[in-house]
Design a protein around this motif. Sequence first.
Motif, short mmCIF file in Angstrom:
data_model
loop_
_atom_site.label_atom_id
_atom_site.label_comp_id
_atom_site.label_asym_id
_atom_site.label_seq_id
_atom_site.Cartn_x
_atom_site.Cartn_y
_atom_site.Cartn_z
N PHE A 257 0.83 -1.20 0.00
CA PHE A 257 0.00 0.00 0.00
C PHE A 257 0.86 1.25 0.00
O PHE A 257 2.05 1.21 0.32
N VAL A 258 0.23 2.33 -0.39
CA VAL A 258 0.84 3.66 -0.36
C VAL A 258 -0.02 4.52 0.54
O VAL A 258 -1.23 4.64 0.32
N ARG A 259 0.59 5.08 1.56
CA ARG A 259 -0.14 5.99 2.45
C ARG A 259 -0.19 7.38 1.83
O ARG A 259 0.69 7.77 1.09
N GLY A 260 -1.25 8.11 2.18
CA GLY A 260 -1.36 9.50 1.75
C GLY A 260 -2.13 9.68 0.45
O GLY A 260 -2.20 10.79 -0.07
N TYR A 261 -2.71 8.59 -0.08
CA TYR A 261 -3.48 8.67 -1.32
C TYR A 261 -4.72 7.79 -1.21
O TYR A 261 -4.70 6.74 -0.57
N SER A 262 -5.80 8.23 -1.86
CA SER A 262 -7.03 7.45 -1.94
C SER A 262 -7.36 7.20 -3.40
O SER A 262 -7.16 8.06 -4.25
N ARG A 263 -7.90 6.01 -3.68
CA ARG A 263 -8.29 5.62 -5.03
C ARG A 263 -9.72 6.08 -5.28
O ARG A 263 -10.60 5.86 -4.45
N ARG A 264 -9.97 6.72 -6.41
CA ARG A 264 -11.32 7.17 -6.76
C ARG A 264 -11.60 6.90 -8.24
O ARG A 264 -10.72 7.05 -9.08
N PHE A 265 -12.82 6.55 -8.55
CA PHE A 265 -13.26 6.36 -9.93
C PHE A 265 -13.64 7.73 -10.52
O PHE A 265 -14.78 7.98 -10.87
N TRP A 266 -12.70 8.59 -10.64
CA TRP A 266 -12.94 9.95 -11.10
C TRP A 266 -12.26 10.27 -12.42
O TRP A 266 -12.29 11.40 -12.88
N GLN A 267 -11.61 9.30 -13.05
CA GLN A 267 -10.90 9.53 -14.30
C GLN A 267 -11.71 8.97 -15.45
O GLN A 267 -12.13 7.83 -15.43
N GLY A 268 -11.95 9.81 -16.47
CA GLY A 268 -12.65 9.36 -17.67
C GLY A 268 -11.70 8.62 -18.59
O GLY A 268 -10.52 8.97 -18.70
N ASP A 269 -12.19 7.58 -19.26
CA ASP A 269 -11.37 6.82 -20.18
C ASP A 269 -12.15 6.60 -21.48
O ASP A 269 -13.24 6.03 -21.46
N THR A 270 -11.58 7.08 -22.57
CA THR A 270 -12.25 6.97 -23.87
C THR A 270 -11.60 5.91 -24.76
O THR A 270 -11.95 5.79 -25.92
N PHE A 271 -10.67 5.14 -24.21
CA PHE A 271 -9.97 4.15 -25.02
C PHE A 271 -10.21 2.73 -24.51
O PHE A 271 -10.79 1.91 -25.20
N HIS A 272 -9.78 2.44 -23.29
CA HIS A 272 -9.86 1.06 -22.77
C HIS A 272 -11.24 0.71 -22.22
O HIS A 272 -11.68 -0.43 -22.35
N ARG A 273 -11.92 1.62 -21.57
CA ARG A 273 -13.18 1.31 -20.87
C ARG A 273 -14.35 2.16 -21.30
O ARG A 273 -15.39 2.16 -20.63
N GLY A 274 -14.20 2.89 -22.38
CA GLY A 274 -15.29 3.73 -22.85
C GLY A 274 -15.01 4.22 -24.25
O GLY A 274 -14.13 3.72 -24.95
N SER A 275 -15.76 5.23 -24.67
CA SER A 275 -15.59 5.79 -26.00
C SER A 275 -15.66 7.31 -25.90
O SER A 275 -15.97 7.86 -24.84
N ASP A 276 -15.44 7.98 -27.02
CA ASP A 276 -15.55 9.45 -27.02
C ASP A 276 -16.95 9.89 -26.64
O ASP A 276 -17.13 10.88 -25.94
N LYS A 277 -17.95 9.14 -27.10
CA LYS A 277 -19.33 9.50 -26.80
C LYS A 277 -19.75 9.14 -25.38
O LYS A 277 -20.61 9.78 -24.80
N MET A 278 -19.13 8.09 -24.82
CA MET A 278 -19.49 7.64 -23.49
C MET A 278 -18.23 7.18 -22.75
O MET A 278 -17.89 6.00 -22.76
#
Length: 177
Positions: A56-77
């Motif tokens: 683990f790394v202390r001092g950071y939290s993981r959040r689903f706050w990054q948009g991805d238009t290549f691996h897990r989504g598209s430009d439209k979604m």
Amino acid sequence: MKQESTAQETPPASPPPSPPAQRPRDASDPQALWIFGYGSLVWRPDFAYSDSRVGFVRGYSRRFWQGDTFHRGSDKMPGRVVTLLEDHEGCTWGVAYQVQGEQNPGYLGPAPEEAIATQILACRGFSGHNLEYLLRLADFMQLCGPQAQDEHLAAIVDAVGTMLPCFCPAEQALALV
């Protein structure tokens, strides 16, 4: 006699660490690189590695706050993938992978500063001239980390400064960046 409790070094509810596949190389090995995976790399590293460790790394939290238009989504979604946020109380679990120089085809290894400077002056890629990369990194370090001493970076900048007039006149050098 009353027992005093001691603070845990690791956060509660942590996954059990997995044993390393092999004995790690000396941490002072200049060719060793550790990459910390906190998203898809925890289950699918797409590179060769010689050792891995759950941690683990202390001092950071993981959040689903990054948009991805290549691996897990598209430009439209755009899909959502994780990013790390600075959080003094946070702790993010993941997997650290040790990559040796010979396993990384992009690893060029050590070279004299003059040879590195020559290569930087000669190279340009999709994102721009290699000289821009060097100078922007040097500017960042000077502005945002003036107390940090990066002797390697300073030596490369000095070598480039010495060689630049030999590569092209000053007007052309300024056009490169």
